[in-house]
Design an enzyme around this catalytic site. Structure first.
Site, PDB file in Angstrom:
ATOM      1  N   THR A   1      24.331  29.774  29.669  1.00 19.08           N
ATOM      2  CA  THR A   1      25.446  29.565  30.582  1.00 19.08           C
ATOM      3  C   THR A   1      25.305  30.548  31.740  1.00 19.08           C
ATOM      4  OG1 THR A   1      27.840  29.321  30.804  1.00 19.08           O
ATOM      5  CG2 THR A   1      27.082  31.066  29.333  1.00 19.08           C
ATOM      6  N   GLU A   2      25.557  30.050  32.951  1.00 22.53           N
ATOM      7  CA  GLU A   2      25.158  30.810  34.130  1.00 22.53           C
ATOM      8  C   GLU A   2      25.977  32.076  34.358  1.00 22.53           C
ATOM      9  OE1 GLU A   2      26.082  27.623  34.058  1.00 22.53           O
ATOM     10  OE2 GLU A   2      27.361  27.061  35.750  1.00 22.53           O
TER      11      GLU A   2
END
Lengths: 212, 228
Positions: free
Chosen positions: A46-47
């Site tokens: 997840t960024e």
């Protein structure tokens, strides 16, 4: 399966392979983990800074320091690694993410994607959308074939503001799977009992039929 | 030089009218809520440019500063989480710059690392590249993204030692380390402050040379009205 979102998510799950690093967008892609076979373990990125995103916690068991890019609480998967935003996007831009699965408003037969804004809308945000589609090695779009107003979303040219040009490799709708490469777009699979006619009626993009 | 221990109220007096302020956090996670509260209640500084992933949420975090009319410009990747910020930007009440999240993070990192600008393929050919220099590398269009620095950076850590070495927890790290490096003055709040040598050298995420002021964090996301 009656819910088109589940038809799409179940088929998208089969695009992922054991050991891959995958970033899942919000919406339909978030349903994919529920459809992964037990022997296909992927590492979810997840960024906002985590490799090894686990399931959602039970109510009351949330960790206030642990969210995904949709700002929802998550748990850690075994072996999870945390890092800062600049490092996270270096992973993305540097080609270290095997696949991103995300929604779109429009995709063209050249692989252009529009998924971050609608002119005149009430949103003002791009988040990591542009970074992800440019950087990930495979860009898999999961979306219904048409917009709520019935307009086709697979189009000859995107008319909405572009996220990036020529980046989409696979599109999965509730009726079909399309591949896009230098030779253009191909219909490779029909889903959930759909016919070629159904797909043709809801698609204005140019494509060739290459069903197995 | 070691960071100076101080209070949040005293620390935010360094913020002047017209300053550019970086604020760490992704949503409320990792946001320096103690320093923001001090800025909201104990500072008159106005005409501020805010560099942050988003402008808080309605009436929470940076959203309060927006309601006070003290933000001149927002440089963010995602205003949408605060509809009041979207409205302010759309109506021209505040100026804004919308930057892809990875370009924003890298611009801040570059700002702290002495790199004035960099080329990135992200955003090339889109309306977010309007007005920016474009250049092809290996036939692929790239856009020139200038670095970002700030007069003051506000960051939040999980643990600090008394020198100002910082350690973050889970996804609360996000923009904080890069911002700590890109502020001419960096003010850190920490949930726990331990003696020197209380952190192992290899466990330090932000070395103390980036941190000028150190404050104990006393405001947490769970304390905010309407927090889930």
């Amino acid at each position: 399966m009656s819910d088109p979102r589940d038809v799409i998510a179940a088929r998208a799950a089969r695009e992922l392979h054991a050991g891959e690093v995958v970033n899942l967008g919000i919406g339909i892609p978030n349903r994919i983990p529920g459809f992964l076979p037990a022997d296909v373990e992927v590492f979810l990125h997840t960024e906002n800074g985590l490799l090894g995103v686990g399931p959602r916690p039970a109510p009351g068991a949330e960790d206030p320091d642990l969210i995904d890019a949709g700002k929802l609480p998550v748990m850690l998967a075994p072996g999870a690694a945390a890092f800062d935003s600049a490092a996270s996007f270096a992973m993305i831009r540097g080609g270290h993410i095997d696949a991103v699965v995300l929604g779109a408003l429009q995709v063209s037969d050249a692989g252009d994607i529009a998924n971050w804004t609608v002119p005149g809308g009430t949103t003002l945000g791009v988040g990591g959308a542009m970074d992800l589609v440019v950087g990930a090695r495979r860009v898999i779009v999961t979306m219904t074939a048409t917009a709520p107003d019935g307009d086709p979303k697979l189009v000859p040219e995107c008319t909405l503001p572009l996220t990036a040009r020529g980046v989409v490799s696979t599109v999965i709708t509730e009726h079909a799977v399309f591949r896009i490469d230098r030779d253009g777009m191909a219909l490779v699979e029909l889903l959930d009992g759909a016919t070629e006619g159904v797909v043709a009626a809801e698609t204005t993009a140019r494509y060739r039929v290459a069903l197995a | 030089m070691a960071a100076t221990r101080t209070t949040a109220t005293e620390a935010v007096q360094a913020i002047r009218d017209g300053d550019t302020i970086m604020v760490g956090g992704f949503g409320l996670v990792g946001q320096p809520l103690t320093l923001i509260e001090a800025l909201v209640h104990h500072s008159d500084a106005t005409d501020l440019t805010i560099i942050s992933n988003n402008i808080g949420e309605p009436g929470r975090g940076l959203g309060v500063l927006l309601r006070q009319g003290r933000i001149r410009k927002g440089i963010c990747s995602f205003f949408t989480s605060n509809p009041e910020a979207v409205e302010a930007a759309m109506s021209g009440a505040i100026a804004y710059e919308l930057i892809p999240q990875g370009s924003l993070a890298e611009a801040i990192r570059a700002g702290g690392a002495g790199i004035p600008a960099f080329y990135t393929p992200v955003g090339a050919g889109t309306e977010l590249a309007a007005g920016r220099e474009e250049r092809d590398f290996d036939g692929v269009p790239h856009v020139l993204q200038p670095a970002l620095t700030a007069d003051v950076a506000l960051v939040r850590a999980s643990v600090a030692d008394e020198l100002g070495n910082l350690r973050y927890r889970r996804t609360a790290r996000n923009f904080n380390p890069a911002m700590a490096s890109a502020g001419r003055l960096t003010i850190a709040e920490a949930e726990a402050i331990v003696p020197v040598d209380g952190l192992a050298p290899e466990d330090i995420h932000t070395p103390h040379l980036y941190v000028d002021r150190l404050v104990e964090a006393t405001v947490h996301a769970r304390d905010l009205e309407g927090a889930s």
